[in-house]
Design a protein around this motif. Structure first.
Motif, PDB file in Angstrom:
ATOM      1  N   PRO A  19      -0.226 -29.407  -1.746  1.00 12.58           N
ATOM      2  CA  PRO A  19      -0.055 -28.457  -0.685  1.00 12.58           C
ATOM      3  C   PRO A  19       1.267 -28.102  -0.543  1.00 12.58           C
ATOM      4  CG  PRO A  19      -0.649 -30.461   0.507  1.00 12.58           C
ATOM      5  CD  PRO A  19      -0.765 -30.851  -0.934  1.00 12.58           C
TER       6      PRO A  19
ATOM      7  N   PRO B 283       2.424 -21.071  12.980  1.00 13.57           N
ATOM      8  CA  PRO B 283       2.562 -20.290  11.802  1.00 13.57           C
ATOM      9  C   PRO B 283       2.499 -18.574  12.134  1.00 13.57           C
ATOM     10  CG  PRO B 283       0.489 -21.374  12.065  1.00 13.57           C
ATOM     11  CD  PRO B 283       1.245 -21.510  13.210  1.00 13.57           C
TER      12      PRO B 283
ATOM     13  N   LEU C  28       1.975 -15.616   2.473  1.00 12.84           N
ATOM     14  CA  LEU C  28       0.456 -16.357   2.752  1.00 12.84           C
ATOM     15  C   LEU C  28       0.062 -17.607   2.210  1.00 12.84           C
ATOM     16  CD1 LEU C  28      -1.382 -12.903   2.895  1.00 12.84           C
ATOM     17  CD2 LEU C  28      -0.591 -14.174   4.867  1.00 12.84           C
ATOM     18  N   GLU C  29       0.714 -17.728   0.888  1.00 19.05           N
ATOM     19  CA  GLU C  29      -0.176 -18.708   0.019  1.00 19.05           C
ATOM     20  C   GLU C  29       0.335 -19.976   0.662  1.00 19.05           C
ATOM     21  OE1 GLU C  29       0.470 -21.228  -2.371  1.00 19.05           O
ATOM     22  OE2 GLU C  29      -1.656 -20.759  -2.721  1.00 19.05           O
ATOM     23  N   PRO C  30       1.495 -20.149   1.097  1.00 16.22           N
ATOM     24  CA  PRO C  30       2.035 -21.456   1.792  1.00 16.22           C
ATOM     25  C   PRO C  30       1.080 -22.155   2.793  1.00 16.22           C
ATOM     26  CG  PRO C  30       3.793 -20.325   1.348  1.00 16.22           C
ATOM     27  CD  PRO C  30       2.818 -19.433   1.443  1.00 16.22           C
ATOM     28  N   LEU C  31       0.704 -20.979   3.557  1.00 16.09           N
ATOM     29  CA  LEU C  31       0.066 -20.982   4.896  1.00 16.09           C
ATOM     30  C   LEU C  31      -1.229 -21.947   4.828  1.00 16.09           C
ATOM     31  CD1 LEU C  31       0.396 -17.722   7.048  1.00 16.09           C
ATOM     32  CD2 LEU C  31       1.577 -19.753   7.147  1.00 16.09           C
ATOM     33  N   PRO C  32      -1.755 -22.754   5.823  1.00 18.03           N
ATOM     34  CA  PRO C  32      -2.973 -23.318   5.761  1.00 18.03           C
ATOM     35  C   PRO C  32      -4.019 -21.868   6.118  1.00 18.03           C
ATOM     36  CG  PRO C  32      -1.920 -24.317   7.857  1.00 18.03           C
ATOM     37  CD  PRO C  32      -0.765 -23.306   7.113  1.00 18.03           C
ATOM     38  N   LEU C  33      -4.948 -22.154   5.208  1.00 22.91           N
ATOM     39  CA  LEU C  33      -6.063 -21.112   5.033  1.00 22.91           C
ATOM     40  C   LEU C  33      -6.392 -20.531   6.089  1.00 22.91           C
ATOM     41  CD1 LEU C  33      -8.691 -21.881   2.149  1.00 22.91           C
ATOM     42  CD2 LEU C  33      -6.909 -20.026   2.217  1.00 22.91           C
ATOM     43  N   SER C  34      -6.543 -21.151   7.362  1.00 28.55           N
ATOM     44  CA  SER C  34      -7.181 -20.616   8.228  1.00 28.55           C
ATOM     45  C   SER C  34      -5.849 -19.719   9.209  1.00 28.55           C
ATOM     46  CB  SER C  34      -7.548 -21.620   9.673  1.00 28.55           C
ATOM     47  OG  SER C  34      -6.403 -22.469   9.826  1.00 28.55           O
TER      48      SER C  34
ATOM     49  N   LEU D  13      -5.920 -16.635   6.976  1.00 29.21           N
ATOM     50  CA  LEU D  13      -6.941 -15.537   7.534  1.00 29.21           C
ATOM     51  C   LEU D  13      -6.483 -14.945   8.659  1.00 29.21           C
ATOM     52  CD1 LEU D  13      -9.635 -14.531   6.759  1.00 29.21           C
ATOM     53  CD2 LEU D  13     -10.558 -16.521   8.021  1.00 29.21           C
TER      54      LEU D  13
END
Lengths: 467, 467
Positions: A11, A20, A45-51, A54
């Protein structure tokens, strides 16, 4: 069974992690959207946790959300759609151009494909299906037909299967060769099918490793545990609780292997069910603030309007005793209290029954046993609360008889509320109703009516002592 | 990674399935308990779905439950303890003789062992640990120290690990040899550790199958994704959402591999959290009817007593306006209605925020945005409900001004309740409180007070038109 290809990715470090969604990040996302800067959007966006990614997406306006899903790489767009709660995911997809929607849907597992397609209107659904590979589209059409919360509705159509005549070497070679499709079979054992497509065996990983490559699968396979497309979620949960395998082969009525249901899909469905159950109690369902205002407002109102009718019914009891009330106006102070307290006591019992229902610890036919058990709790708590409120009423209004009336009414009504509350969900379930939706309003209407009646009829009996 | 050994067992046919707890079955279980007939008990319970077997167990008296757990095979007893909700499992184990408790605990995964041991009083815990293998007991002691809902609290201590100098052949041989322990490593990849016990690599199944047996693990391993013992559940969920592996290696602060956290354990923890969240709202927590009466009664009462205090605070508003009430007694009919309706509207907003919190879609700092969003819903729904109740009051009591007072009060109070309800959980979370427990009572006290005040102060302003 192959959860490995992704192990290569670590990750990425998450900038501004723990916080974030600072205004800065939100503004930067918005700026990237306005500039239609695909590279920058992906970088943000890609490096963020998915939640968190979103959350960024859903706080944008609907048009800006479309822009993000058009611009970011398909894999990321699909991950966001997959992470989104069901209703939000449908809304995200149905606003996209058909070809983009099809690109995104194409990379999802077939169970998710079917969930999304099934919720779109038929014009959108057909247009998107037309963009998919004919074979994939056929799989999705087949899956859409199954009920949610059955093995058919929860399975993926792709099964990792080999003819009974194949050798161990053939399976091992397929691990190496079928690089692309391999990911779709994760959590699956190789299933062995006969000429009619029926699963007749399953091969264990250990069996494959220990056997000679020239050996036939039929020599090392064992009989599989099979479920049918209409096996229910509860039963699937039980099977996965009892056994440690990661997937179960699913067959049609004619015995043909049509898909595989994974432990992960079962867990996700159980979690979704648990989360929505609580909200159904309040008429909120799967609402998210990203949904359109009028939709959110209307869905809540439908439930509240029904509640007004029930409230009017309960209040008619008070209306019938207006003379008593006029004579002892202090009672009006305690009516909302009796109503609220009894409702809370009863809803505690509803909550415990709902939990025991979902854990499978009670069934509708246990109603009498539950009623007796709750009667004891209701008696103890009714006594305690009755004494407490009697003291409050006496000390506050200086009339011991007023305390006695309010206390006795609350004690009796608590006993009633608790014992009925424990049983209401069971009765509703037996009647084929959804206990999560109807238990609360039904219970509070009964306990309000009974509570108002008890307070006011006791008061009119003891009127001489109260004024 | 080896979910195969169990594939050999097919689930036995379940007699009386779909209706597994008929009085007949219950009576037969009771008879077997009374006769202390171990064989018959096993024959009755083993074929049932686990949830049904657990239902049978929990409906017995506490002494009879002890008898069942003593008599049935250890594997079945352990499966029942594992199936039971957390609090019930602890109660089942702490009543057993220490040696029997140790036998049952011995076959559970080490994360469950630690959960149970951690909840026993220290005398029981020490006695049971003394019965376990010293190595296992040491693992459990270590695990008990970690917080729940962290990687440390959710991991198993057993890791499937090999030194960096081992060969592919050594790993493959261990698949064949370590028959007994193998089951404990399910869902794990073989991890490669250095001389200090730090995970330096992970070997994929495909890598093992494709490589020569003489090859060193260091040649085919890839860098592992590692979490530390204090990684939180939310972050673990995100990692498992993004990646398809089945387990993650867990390291201590010094980098040593101390366990493995599995996807299944994360899913189970998330499900348990979702299920208990809703019940905390009502002060019920993890209550089951198999718990002792006094415990159930006391836990509910604690919450209800606090609620009485809040109710008295709200009712004091009514008390301050007794003169107004005495003049327009019809208002007393509508006070509980305004209180109930506003409470429901507000709790809908609380429910949506709680859900968005648990999905990670809002954070405390979004309070202002949420407040504005809810204000719109509150305004629309307040208007609709206000008009509705105004019509009801007017038609029922024949006074248009009464309708106006009640309607205006409900409209304003709904707007207040909805907008505050959306924000209350966020504020409580920012203040470090548990929003699931405190949001409901706090909200309804505010909306009751405001509702009573609005109705009664409007009524006293418009008194000439009301009488």
């Amino acid at each position: 069974m192959t959860e490995d290809t992704e192990l290569l990715e670590r990750p990425e470090p998450t900038p501004e992690d723990g916080d974030p969604a600072t205004p800065t990040l939100r503004e930067r996302v918005k700026a990237a959207v306005d500039a239609r800067d695909a590279g920058q959007l992906n970088a943000l966006l890609e490096p963020l946790p998915l939640s968190a990614a979103l959350r960024q997406l859903l706080t944008l306006s609907a048009d800006d959300r479309d822009t993000v899903l058009e611009l970011v790489p398909t894999e990321l767009a699909a991950a966001l759609v997959e992470e989104a709660p069901h209703a939000a995911a449908t809304e995200l997809v149905e606003r996209l151009e058909w070809d983009r929607a099809a690109e995104i849907i194409d990379v999802l597992d077939s169970d998710l494909q079917a969930d999304l397609i099934g919720d779109l209107d038929s014009e959108d659904a057909e247009a998107i299906l037309a963009e998919l590979e004919p074979e994939d589209a056929a799989d999705v059409r087949r899956l859409v037909a199954y009920e949610d919360d059955t093995a058919g509705g929860l399975m993926v159509a792709e099964a990792f299967k080999f003819p009974v005549t194949a050798t161990v070497g053939a399976v091992l070679r397929s691990f190496v060769d079928e690089d692309q499709d391999f990911e779709r079979y994760r959590g699956q054992h190789p299933y062995v099918i006969d000429a009619e497509g029926r699963p007749v065996g399953v091969v264990s990983l250990r069996g494959l490793l220990v056997a000679k490559r020239s050996e036939k699968l039929s020599a090392i396979m064992i009989e599989p545990i099979v479920v049918t497309v209409d096996t229910m979620l509860d039963e699937l949960q039980d099977l996965f609780d009892r056994h440690s395998f990661l997937g179960l082969p699913v067959v049609e009525a004619d015995g043909r292997l049509v898909g595989v249901v994974s432990r992960a899909a079962i867990n996700a469905a159980a979690l979704e069910r648990a989360e929505s159950e609580a909200l159904k109690l309040q008429g909120v369902g799967d609402e998210l603030r990203s949904m359109p205002l009028w939709l959110r407002s209307r869905r809540r109102l439908m439930w509240l309007s029904a509640n007004i009718v029930l409230n009017v019914i309960a209040a008619s009891v008070i209306s019938a005793y207006e003379e008593t009330l006029a004579a002892v106006i202090a009672i009006a102070v305690f009516l909302p209290m009796v109503s609220d307290m009894s409702g809370c006591s009863g809803n505690q019992a509803v909550g415990v029954t709902m939990r025991e229902l979902s854990l499978g610890l009670v069934q509708p036919k246990d109603a009498m046993r539950v009623w007796l058990k709750e009667l004891s709790v209701g008696a103890i708590n009714g006594l305690a609360l009755g004494v407490l409120i009697a003291l409050v009423a006496w000390l506050w209004k200086g009339n011991v008889w007023l305390g006695a009336v309010i206390g006795a009414a609350l004690a009796l009504n608590t006993m009633l509320a608790v014992s009925i509350g424990g049983v209401v969900p069971l009765v509703l379930k037996r009647l084929g109703q959804d206990p999560a939706v109807a238990s609360g309003p039904l219970l509070t209407t009964i306990t309000d009516m009974a509570g108002f009646f008890l307070v006011l009829s006791l008061a009119s009996l003891l009127m001489p002592y109260l004024i």
